[in-house]
Each structure stands twice: as C-alpha cells, then as structure tokens.
Design an enzyme around this catalytic site. Structure first.
Site, PDB file in Angstrom:
ATOM      1  N   HIS A 277      -2.616   1.188   6.813  1.00  0.00           N
ATOM      2  CA  HIS A 277      -2.946   1.194   5.460  1.00  0.00           C
ATOM      3  C   HIS A 277      -3.194   2.563   5.040  1.00  0.00           C
ATOM      4  O   HIS A 277      -3.778   3.471   5.684  1.00  0.00           O
ATOM      5  CB  HIS A 277      -4.219   0.274   5.307  1.00  0.00           C
TER       6      HIS A 277
ATOM      7  N   HIS B 215      -6.043   2.041  -4.183  1.00  0.00           N
ATOM      8  CA  HIS B 215      -4.828   1.574  -3.243  1.00  0.00           C
ATOM      9  C   HIS B 215      -4.549   0.083  -3.510  1.00  0.00           C
ATOM     10  O   HIS B 215      -4.910  -0.833  -4.634  1.00  0.00           O
ATOM     11  CB  HIS B 215      -5.857   1.559  -1.985  1.00  0.00           C
TER      12      HIS B 215
ATOM     13  N   CYS C  75       0.689  -1.416  -0.089  1.00  0.00           N
ATOM     14  CA  CYS C  75      -0.032   0.039  -0.060  1.00  0.00           C
ATOM     15  C   CYS C  75       0.836   1.007  -0.115  1.00  0.00           C
ATOM     16  O   CYS C  75       0.634   2.055  -0.781  1.00  0.00           O
ATOM     17  CB  CYS C  75      -0.786  -0.161   1.287  1.00  0.00           C
TER      18      CYS C  75
END
Length: 342
Positions: free
Chosen positions: A305, A317, A257
């Site tokens: 994240h 993402h 990520c």
C-alpha cells in the site's frame, strides 16, 4: 354403593411419560438456541471487511505487476518478430547475391564442379567446410561469412522470442489467478457487508463519514507548505478526494493506491512506475521524520500500500472500495518508510 367409590386416579406411568417428554422438548429447544451462530456485530463485520480489503489489495498489486510484465513482453516479442522478419529478408538477399556470383563464375567455366554443386543445391549444408571456402573468390567468401553471421543472429533472436513467448504464457496465467484472488476477496467482503441490517449499514457509513471529516480537518493543508514536483503531485491528488477505489484503476475517475500516486505524479510532469513494489525504487528512501508533503509513503511489511504524505501525520491515498480517495492518519496503518521522488 356406587356413590362411595373413589374416582379413578391417573396412573403414575402416564404422568412420568408426559413430564419426560416436556423436559426433552425444552432441552432440544435450548440446544437449538445455543447452536445457532451469533450474528456478527457491525464493528466485527467492519474489522473482517477491512482485513479482506487488505488481502484483495495485495492480490491487486501483484495483478498490476503481471499486467505490466505482460505489456513489456508483448512489446519485446513484437520487436523481436520484426527483427527476425527483417533479418530473414536480408538473409534471402545475401543468398541471392551469392547465387548470382556463382552463376556468373559457372558460365565462364572458372568454378570447380563441387563448388557449383554446393551453390546450386543447399549452401547451408556446406558453409562450415573449409575446403569449399578455399575454392571461392574473395567476394564469395565474404558473402558466405555474412550469411553465416546472419543465420546465427536469426537463430538467437528466434530462441529469445520463443523464451519470451513462454514467459508471456506464464504471466497471463498469473494475471488470471491474481485477478480472481482479488475479485474473490472483494466479493467475500461485500457478502459480509450484506449481512448487516440497513440501519447498521447506515450507522457504519455515518461513522466513517465522521472519521473522514475529522481526518480532513487534521490534515489542515492550508498550513502545510508543499512545493516542487512533490507539492504539485499532492495538489493534483487533492482534486480526486472522494473518487472511487477500483482495483487496477489509474484514473482519472477511479484509482487503486499505486494508480493514484502514479497519476498524481504524472500531472506534475514526473513519470513513476506502476506498482507499489516498483515505486519503492522511484526515489530516495527516507524516514518518517524526514517526510515532506507529496513524498510517497509505504505501508505494511510487504509494501502493498502507498499514498502521498499530506503533512501533519496524514496520508492522502486511495484507501479501499468503501473509503475511496481520502485523508487518513498514518498511524492507522503500519508505516514502513517514505520515498522522495528524484
């Protein structure tokens, strides 16, 4: 007479034993059936796998941080070691200069014998004795003072290097632990997926494909205005839709990520840091109502994240090993805040 004899009946004991045996067999069979673990459903497996992916990503971001610290420490240690080597050369030259001055003074007979003994032996053991300094010329005093200063600097640099080497050892150990933790969670997730039948795996993939198409349609980027460096970063990330998610990967073909967000901003000419835990400080924090396309968006209470805001309540993402780089509704994850990269 024999024809009137009753046929022999089976004994009641025999019947009772047979009946009891049959009942026991049925009971054991029923117990075995109830004791057998129920096979988890496709949705239950998906839920457990998603949880394991989150745990793996937490470990991955900590792993990324450890890697970054290792690289920084290795660079700093190299610089310190180079500085120590140069300093030692300078110290040797200073000692040589002082020795030359002492030799010249000794040949002319102008040096006290105790000073001559001190300089011809081990000067370091005599440097702190003020009575000796009084016997030296001005140039010699200056040379001795330079030697003292250089020795102190070298000692400090060596101590600093030793401390960083210890930090490096600890960081390497942490790196190994976090890498194992991430790999173990991913392996556990894969083992769970392997319990599904081929039909269930296909159904799960179809479900996710439909959801991904729906989320892509919802993003409707054609109507979202994205400008500036954030817009350029979002445009770069769009070119990686469908790319694989791989722990600690930073592109160009696979990402985790924070690797995706770092890569995307790099394409826009902006350098941001490596992990989610540091990217939170790479700009100004903003609320959800202030988000503009390309802003960084962070999720989960521990901020493990990150993605790029894609407009219309969507995030672009690197999701997880199963989903890869994709659009997703921000409401699917616990949003914390956004960051506008300055």
């Amino acid at each position: 007479m024999a024809s009137h004899r009753r046929p022999k009946q089976p004994t009641r004991t025999r019947v009772t034993v047979l009946t009891a045996t049959a009942a026991a067999a049925v009971a054991l069979s029923a117990h075995g059936a109830s004791a057998a673990p129920a096979q988890p459903s496709k949705d239950e497996v998906k839920s457990k796998v998603d949880a394991l992916y989150e745990e793996a990503e937490q470990a991955t971001e900590k792993l990324n941080g450890a890697k970054q610290r290792q690289e920084t420490l290795e660079k700093e240690i190299g610089q310190l070691q180079d500085a120590v080597a140069r300093g030692q050369d300078e110290l040797n030259q200073l000692r040589s200069t002082l020795g030359s001055m002492a030799s010249a003074q000794y040949r002319t007979g102008g040096m006290d014998q105790s000073v001559a003994l001190f300089l011809s032996g081990d000067p370091e053991t005599y440097l702190d004795k003020a009575s000796t300094l009084e016997q030296l010329s001005g140039k010699q005093v200056e040379a001795v003072q330079k030697i003292q200063a250089k020795q102190r600097a070298l000692a400090q640099q060596r101590q600093e290097a030793a401390g960083k080497l210890a930090d490096l050892d600890a960081t390497r150990k942490e790196l190994g632990e976090k890498k194992k933790a991430s790999q173990d969670k991913l392996a556990e997730a894969q083992a769970l997926l392997n319990t599904l039948t081929a039909q269930e795996r296909t159904a799960l993939k179809d479900d996710e494909s439909r959801a991904s198409r729906s989320e892509s349609d919802r993003a409707d980027l054609g109507n979202v205005k994205a400008s500036g460096r954030a817009g350029a970063a979002l445009a770069a990330a769009k070119t990686k839709l469908g790319s694989a998610y791989v722990s600690s990967a930073t592109g160009p073909n696979a990402f985790d990520c924070s690797g995706l967000t770092q890569w995307a901003y790099k394409q826009a000419g902006v350098s941001i840091s490596r992990t989610t835990f540091t990217q939170v400080n790479d700009g100004t924090r903003i609320g959800q109502s202030q988000l503009q396309p390309g802003d960084l968006v962070f999720f989960y209470s521990d901020l493990h994240h990150v993605g790029l805001y894609a407009g219309n309540g969507m995030v672009l993402h690197a999701s997880n090993p199963r989903g890869g780089v994709k659009y997703e509704a921000m409401g699917n994850m616990p949003f914390q805040f956004g960051v506008r990269v300055g």
